[in-house]
Design a protein around this motif. Sequence first.
Motif, PDB file in Angstrom:
ATOM      1  N   ASN A 201       0.821  -1.215   0.000  1.00  0.00           N
ATOM      2  CA  ASN A 201       0.000   0.000   0.000  1.00  0.00           C
ATOM      3  C   ASN A 201       0.855   1.266   0.000  1.00  0.00           C
ATOM      4  O   ASN A 201       0.559   2.236  -0.697  1.00  0.00           O
ATOM      5  N   PHE A 202       1.926   1.233   0.791  1.00  0.00           N
ATOM      6  CA  PHE A 202       2.820   2.396   0.860  1.00  0.00           C
ATOM      7  C   PHE A 202       3.468   2.640  -0.499  1.00  0.00           C
ATOM      8  O   PHE A 202       3.493   3.777  -1.002  1.00  0.00           O
ATOM      9  N   LEU A 204       2.549   1.576  -3.464  1.00  0.00           N
ATOM     10  CA  LEU A 204       1.557   1.908  -4.486  1.00  0.00           C
ATOM     11  C   LEU A 204       1.194   3.395  -4.434  1.00  0.00           C
ATOM     12  O   LEU A 204       1.137   4.076  -5.464  1.00  0.00           O
ATOM     13  N   LYS A 205       0.962   3.908  -3.235  1.00  0.00           N
ATOM     14  CA  LYS A 205       0.611   5.330  -3.099  1.00  0.00           C
ATOM     15  C   LYS A 205       1.782   6.225  -3.484  1.00  0.00           C
ATOM     16  O   LYS A 205       1.600   7.259  -4.143  1.00  0.00           O
ATOM     17  N   ALA A 206       2.987   5.829  -3.080  1.00  0.00           N
ATOM     18  CA  ALA A 206       4.168   6.635  -3.404  1.00  0.00           C
ATOM     19  C   ALA A 206       4.408   6.662  -4.909  1.00  0.00           C
ATOM     20  O   ALA A 206       4.767   7.706  -5.472  1.00  0.00           O
ATOM     21  N   CYS A 207       4.193   5.526  -5.579  1.00  0.00           N
ATOM     22  CA  CYS A 207       4.367   5.468  -7.031  1.00  0.00           C
ATOM     23  C   CYS A 207       3.298   6.302  -7.737  1.00  0.00           C
ATOM     24  O   CYS A 207       3.558   6.923  -8.778  1.00  0.00           O
ATOM     25  N   PHE A 208       2.109   6.337  -7.164  1.00  0.00           N
ATOM     26  CA  PHE A 208       1.039   7.160  -7.743  1.00  0.00           C
ATOM     27  C   PHE A 208       1.415   8.634  -7.695  1.00  0.00           C
ATOM     28  O   PHE A 208       1.230   9.376  -8.662  1.00  0.00           O
ATOM     29  N   GLU A 209       1.957   9.047  -6.566  1.00  0.00           N
ATOM     30  CA  GLU A 209       2.347  10.450  -6.412  1.00  0.00           C
ATOM     31  C   GLU A 209       3.452  10.840  -7.399  1.00  0.00           C
ATOM     32  O   GLU A 209       3.492  11.962  -7.888  1.00  0.00           O
TER      33      GLU A 209
END
Length: 463
Positions: A201-202, A204-209
């Motif tokens: 989850n961490f 995935l969110k960081a890659c999205f940003e």
Amino acid sequence: MKKYERYKRAIRLMASLILVVALVLVYRAAWYGFISPTTGVWYWRRGNWVIMGLYSALILFFSTMYGGFRLGDLEKGNVIYSQILSLLIVNFITYIQVSLLAYSFRALWIFVVLMACDVVIITAWAQIYAVIYRRMFPPRRLLLVYGQLHALELLGKLRQREDRYLIEKIVSAEIGEDAVMEMAEDYDGVILCDIPTPARNFILKACFERSIRVYMTPKISDILVRTSREMHTFDTPLLLSRNNGLSAEQQLGKRCLDILVSVCMLILISPVMFATAVAVKLYDGGSVLYKQKRLTLNGKEFYVYKFRSMRMDAEKDGVARLASENDDRITPVGKLIRMTRIDELPQLWNVLKGDMSLVGPRPERPEIAAEYETWLPQFKSRLKVKAGLTGYAQIYGKYNTTPYDKLKLDLTYIQNYSFILDLKLLLLTVKILFMKESTEGVSSYEDKPGQRPGGWGQRDGNG
């Protein structure tokens, strides 16, 4: 790659349209020069447009269904095969159409020549498009992050598609999320392969940003969430996962399809089944049919029927095991009927009886299912629907699909079930019937029970 990335769909659409136009132009020449005169029916301009339009629509439908336009996603050979299969079906339908117009079967040679021209066009198009696609969209440089070592099974599959993926670095999720993200900046994307949920989850969110592409192997919970229904009863979004199999109306529609198709097929292929029974009997004088206990809806046991393809003493030691490559238990007649899937035809009787459905998870042997459930308790979730003659795991799986991946594919089918999905999977089964990789047994280093989902699309069991 980033320069053309935003145009990828447009480029693929343009290439697909070029192919369709080329195929339709060849058919147009055949229609005006040879086919139309043989029908004895003359058309005005709009009538000819309707004929061309129908031919174009058939090409678009079957090529899209079988992945004939997915060069770049699928291997070049797979795309060529898909297009040729599509045109075989399209030209067969068109030949029947022309024969009905002419009130007789004639001019078959025209369609043979037409098909030969189609093969040349398809092959040339695929070769040229592959070169252009490779130059515009070179393989992505990827960082693979794994959680458990068995997750690296995916690595071997990715390396078979080096035209699309280049795994340049492999790291364990244990190095920490911050370290992973520091590395990710230097690659075209990240593959998260069975890593712990908090870390995933961490990342995935960081890659999205940071606009970094992410590939993930889904967990069972991901499949259940992805197939949930959105609810907007309150101002807080809710997701509903019913988890109770098929509804009554879905079961009724599925059963009607099973009866209709199985009866029609049993009538149409009865000569083939009779000839196969005679061949099996004449070879060694043994029994024609082979039956084996399997599991279906809610764990109910039943006997599945197949034409016997192995020696009578294939399991004289009482050990349940799958057929392997070059298995010496398979008879010469058995090799032929397994290669052509004829050995599976008696299961249409199982479908007609109601033991099985045309589409569904392939039935496992009770002892093998029990073995899986010792380390994969969720494996029994496949039994929320009837076992099938073909299924999601047979269409999208490979000969070495693991039980865990097989379960995820079957759950995807159960959670997404619809009457249209069944029709789609039946059509896709036609494609995989003739693909070599779907007829192989497990190889020696993978020779363990259930490693290969069986059925019309893939081999299973013995007999």
